[in-house]
Design an enzyme around this catalytic site. Structure first.
Site, PDB file in Angstrom:
ATOM      1  N   ASP A  27     147.819 -51.550   4.096  1.00 29.28           N
ATOM      2  CA  ASP A  27     146.724 -51.015   3.280  1.00 29.28           C
ATOM      3  C   ASP A  27     145.356 -51.350   3.866  1.00 29.28           C
ATOM      4  OD1 ASP A  27     145.447 -49.712   1.204  1.00 29.28           O
ATOM      5  OD2 ASP A  27     145.540 -51.421  -0.157  1.00 29.28           O
ATOM      6  N   TYR A  28     145.258 -51.394   5.198  1.00 24.13           N
ATOM      7  CA  TYR A  28     143.918 -51.519   5.796  1.00 24.13           C
ATOM      8  C   TYR A  28     143.103 -50.276   5.464  1.00 24.13           C
ATOM      9  CZ  TYR A  28     145.080 -55.597   8.683  1.00 24.13           C
ATOM     10  OH  TYR A  28     145.415 -56.854   9.126  1.00 24.13           O
ATOM     11  N   GLU A  29     141.830 -50.495   5.105  1.00 21.51           N
ATOM     12  CA  GLU A  29     140.967 -49.381   4.715  1.00 21.51           C
ATOM     13  C   GLU A  29     139.674 -49.322   5.518  1.00 21.51           C
ATOM     14  OE1 GLU A  29     140.532 -49.487   0.449  1.00 21.51           O
ATOM     15  OE2 GLU A  29     142.710 -49.468   0.118  1.00 21.51           O
ATOM     16  N   HIS A  30     139.434 -50.331   6.361  1.00 18.27           N
ATOM     17  CA  HIS A  30     138.228 -50.388   7.195  1.00 18.27           C
ATOM     18  C   HIS A  30     138.643 -50.843   8.598  1.00 18.27           C
ATOM     19  CE1 HIS A  30     136.019 -50.005   3.427  1.00 18.27           C
ATOM     20  NE2 HIS A  30     136.810 -50.965   2.949  1.00 18.27           N
TER      21      HIS A  30
END
Length: 319
Positions: free
Chosen positions: A167-170
């Site tokens: 769930d990396y978002e950046h």
């Protein structure tokens, strides 16, 4: 010497038989050997819920569990940052950032012992850490993968976990680097028998999609579920809009088990009050309800988990 008509026909028949044999062999090789080809997924009774990110003392035992579904808790989050007051990246050396006082190794063992249909995973990354964004920020592919495999194996084995969620978002790395790091991590953990499943949690954002689609193209055959964050679409999403979004993302992650989703506090996407379960029934009628996930148990606690009960009841109906 002239060739008889019968000999000519026999030769043609032989050539046609050989051609059919060759085409059949080619087709079978394409199905079984090509990693980007997935079997078409069908309806499933899978229910998944993120838990532990908001430190409001929610426990596994607070959440109602229907014995007729496959239930995954997803601990949120493990992040490769230091645990200091000003967290900094650690290049794949993961630490625990969920509410481990209430969601401890003994509590994982207890909930799995009490409910044979429960599995527990951990999610990597998330939106933020401390007062800033949680960036995917590797020094190199090899060093990140080595550190991640080692640190996550320790955590997964300590907590008796079953899988991971990405769930990396950046990002402070290009899509190809992200794909190689995450893909090799999943491949190694599966090969070592540390995890039995893996999922990804993208949403409709250009940068996010570029990274996750690069991962999917190269390693989609190793990814079991797509926890697409449909609640990242605008609040007030309608049933018809949701169905359109679901079709688009199922096309993007072709062959993947794309799960329907909503956010407990109703702050985005299609909410249960506005037709989420209507959409789920439509998907089920089309053999496309591959499961439901909710963000999050922390937010649902104050609502008495009524939508968790409703989601599981729908999934438990034979399909």
């Amino acid at each position: 010497m002239p060739i008889s008509l019968r000999a000519c026909n026999t030769r043609i028949d032989s050539i046609m038989e050989f051609s059919k044999y060759f085409l059949t062999l080619f087709f079978l090789q394409a199905i079984f050997l090509h990693p980007s080809i997935h079997a078409a997924p069908k309806n499933s009774n899978l229910f998944r819920e993120y838990i532990g990110a908001e430190f409001n003392n929610v426990r596994f035992t607070d959440v109602p569990i229907n014995s007729n579904v496959d239930f995954h808790f997803i601990l949120s989050f493990s992040i490769d940052y230091t645990t200091s007051s000003s967290p900094s990246p650690t290049n794949g050396k993961f630490n625990i950032f969920w509410d481990s006082d209430n969601l401890s190794p003994s509590q994982v063992s207890s909930i799995k012992s009490d409910h044979s249909n429960v599995k527990v995973a951990l999610s990597l990354g998330g939106d933020s850490v401390g007062n800033g964004y949680a960036y995917f920020n590797p020094s190199s592919v090899d060093s990140w993968v080595s550190n991640a495999v080692s640190s996550l194996t320790d955590i997964i084995q300590e907590y008796n976990l079953d899988g991971i969620d990405i769930d990396y978002e950046h990002f402070r790395a290009d899509p190809d680097t992200f794909a190689k790091c995450i893909g090799q991590l999943i491949k190694t953990l599966k090969k070592n028998g540390v995890i039995s499943f893996a999922s990804i949690a993208p949403f409709d954002d250009d940068q996010v999609q570029s990274h996750y689609l690069a991962l999917w193209r190269s390693y989609g055959h190793l990814i079991d579920y797509v926890n697409f964050q449909f609640y990242a679409y605008d609040q007030g999403t309608t049933v018809s809009q949701f169905m359109k979004y679901f079709e688009e993302q199922s096309s993007n992650y072709e062959g993947g088990k794309v799960l329907a989703s909503f956010i407990s506090d109703g702050s985005g996407g299609l909410s249960p009050d506005n037709g989420f379960f209507t959409a789920c029934n439509l998907l089920k009628s089309q053999q496309q309800l591959h499961g439901i996930f909710i963000w999050s148990a922390d937010d649902s606690k104050g609502e008495g988990f009524r939508y968790e009960k409703q989601s599981q009841a729908l999934l438990a109906i034979p399909h």
